[in-house]
Design a protein around this motif. Structure first.
Motif, PDB file in Angstrom:
ATOM      1  N   ASN A 168       0.831  -1.212   0.000  1.00 58.46           N
ATOM      2  CA  ASN A 168       0.000   0.000   0.000  1.00 58.46           C
ATOM      3  C   ASN A 168       0.864   1.260   0.000  1.00 58.46           C
ATOM      4  O   ASN A 168       0.537   2.238  -0.680  1.00 58.46           O
ATOM      5  N   ASN A 189       1.267   3.851  -3.319  1.00 59.55           N
ATOM      6  CA  ASN A 189       1.021   5.295  -3.218  1.00 59.55           C
ATOM      7  C   ASN A 189       2.180   6.073  -3.811  1.00 59.55           C
ATOM      8  O   ASN A 189       1.975   7.063  -4.509  1.00 59.55           O
ATOM      9  N   GLN A 197       2.052   5.853  -7.519  1.00 57.90           N
ATOM     10  CA  GLN A 197       0.970   6.687  -8.051  1.00 57.90           C
ATOM     11  C   GLN A 197       1.337   8.166  -7.982  1.00 57.90           C
ATOM     12  O   GLN A 197       1.106   8.914  -8.928  1.00 57.90           O
ATOM     13  N   ARG A 253      -6.622  11.444  -4.209  1.00 56.22           N
ATOM     14  CA  ARG A 253      -6.782  11.010  -5.591  1.00 56.22           C
ATOM     15  C   ARG A 253      -8.257  10.844  -5.925  1.00 56.22           C
ATOM     16  O   ARG A 253      -9.040  10.364  -5.095  1.00 56.22           O
ATOM     17  N   GLY A 310      -5.800   2.697   1.881  1.00 55.60           N
ATOM     18  CA  GLY A 310      -4.485   2.056   1.796  1.00 55.60           C
ATOM     19  C   GLY A 310      -3.634   2.238   3.039  1.00 55.60           C
ATOM     20  O   GLY A 310      -3.149   1.270   3.623  1.00 55.60           O
TER      21      GLY A 310
HETATM   22 MG   LIG Z   1      -3.321   4.062  -1.644  1.00 56.29          MG
END
Ligand SMILES: [Mg+2]
Ligand SMILES: Nc1ncnc2c1ncn2[C@@H]1O[C@H](COP(=O)(O)OP(=O)(O)O)[C@@H](O)[C@H]1O
Length: 352
Positions: free
Chosen positions: A246, A250, A253, A309, A316
């Motif tokens: 997780n 992140n 991303q 987001r 997460g």
């Molecule tokens: Mg996340």
């Protein structure tokens, strides 16, 4: 040089204490000092204090003052450590001390400031998280009960429906009820029991690294700096994979798939987690060079439903924190543009 017999009470103390003579030569240091300064008592004995601590003007003045009979506390002495980019911050109290036999000595007490701050902050965060957890749990209960009724009713209705094509509607009700139920389960983390087996932390990190590279084969670089002396941990390997995944996801991303993620592990000695002192703990750094976490959000990122987001769930980090908490550890995060670091602390069991 004067010699100081080790006192059992000093040996058991978790505060670092060392004794020096009036020439600033080390006559004694307790095990907590050995751990803190990463030096053996045997090696330190007879060394000038300046070999162990940065001997700035303020410390020199404090030593002189102690020889003359008064004590001083110095705040936040920065001790550079080889192999570490952050210095150790120490509060240092220097006090005069006379032995039974009348020898004048000096006692130096060292307290780790960053660790004290971390413990206070950890307690504060934990309190907030506990409160939040309570709310989520109560809310989950309120949602799940009627949800069960809703689902049951939809199923009964489904059987009674005269026309087949109407079943599409009952199917939607059941499906959405299940989805909501699943979301609540994930939010409360109540869906899994914790395994308790030995696992290798580096295998967990490597697993996540490989998984991520399969998903994003280009543009992403992983740097690894693993401490090979880390022993096996005890707990639930799958949950730990989930937690690390997780955090790494992140980072990926945030960096839009391009950048460097650094994984680093270290052993920490005499480390306090959730008010328990562990002889051994591990520290894991997961650092990315992405844009950083929105400052308005940083205090809340571990809360469920907090997301930056458009397609995020905000679960997460809450799930990661929950998993690490259940292992007796904790996660922290610092972030600025170009450098975001999540730090996991986990106790090494079997040393309690
Ligand atoms: Mg996340
Ligand atoms: N490494 C990171 N860099 C920048 N922002 C981050 C990073 N990690 C987490 N965040 C921010 O924290 C938010 C919460 O993360 P998370 O709990 O995983 O939920 P989600 O990923 O579903 O949004 C993210 O939406 C993002 O805005």
């Amino acid at each position: 040089m004067a010699s100081v017999a080790p006192l059992p009470v000093l040996e058991a103390l978790t505060t670092a204490v060392l004794v020096i003579d009036t020439d600033s030569l080390v006559c004694y240091l307790n095990p907590a000092t050995e751990a803190l300064l990463e030096i053996s008592a045997q090696r330190a004995h007879g060394q000038p204090l300046g070999e162990l601590l940065p001997m700035g003007a303020t410390l020199q003045a404090a030593l002189l003052a102690a020889v003359e009979g008064s004590s001083t506390t110095l705040r936040e002495i920065a001790l550079e450590r080889p192999g570490s980019e952050t210095p150790l911050l120490l509060d240092c109290t220097v006090a005069p001390f006379t032995t039974w036999s009348g020898n004048g000595l000096v006692v130096v007490e060292l307290a780790r400031v960053d660790q004290l701050m971390r413990i206070t902050r950890e307690a504060w965060l934990q309190e907030r998280q506990d409160a939040l957890h309570e709310i989520v749990r109560a809310l989950a209960h309120e949602i799940k009960n009627p949800l069960g009724g809703l689902r049951g009713a939809a199923q009964l209705l489904d059987r009674e429906l005269p026309r087949r094509e109407l079943r599409e509607y009952t199917r939607i009700i059941t499906h959405e009820a299940d989805r909501l139920g699943g979301l609540v389960d994930r939010m409360t983390g109540s869906f899994r029991v914790l395994g308790r087996e030995p696992f290798n932390l580096h295998a967990v990190l490597e697993h996540v690294r490989k998984l991520t590279l399969v998903e994003i084969p280009e543009g992403l670089v992983f740097e690894r700096d693993y401490d090979p002396s880390i022993p096996e941990l005890t707990g639930d390997r799958e949950q730990m994979v989930q937690a690390v995944l997780n955090i790494v996801r992140n980072a990926v991303q945030a960096m839009a798939g391009r950048g460097v993620i650094a994984l680093r592990t270290r052993v920490r000695h005499q480390f306090t987690l959730h008010n328990r002192r562990h002889r051994l703990a591990v520290e894991v750094w997961i650092t990315d060079d992405g844009p950083g976490i929105d400052p308005a959000m940083i205090e809340k990122v571990f809360f469920p439903m907090v997301t930056g987001r458009a397609d995020g769930t905000g679960l997460g980090l809450a799930i990661a924190q929950e998993a690490v908490n259940r292992h007796g550890g904790t996660i922290e995060c610092v972030s600025r543009p170009g450098k975001t670091r999540f730090t996991l602390y986990l106790p090494v069991e079997g040393d309690a």
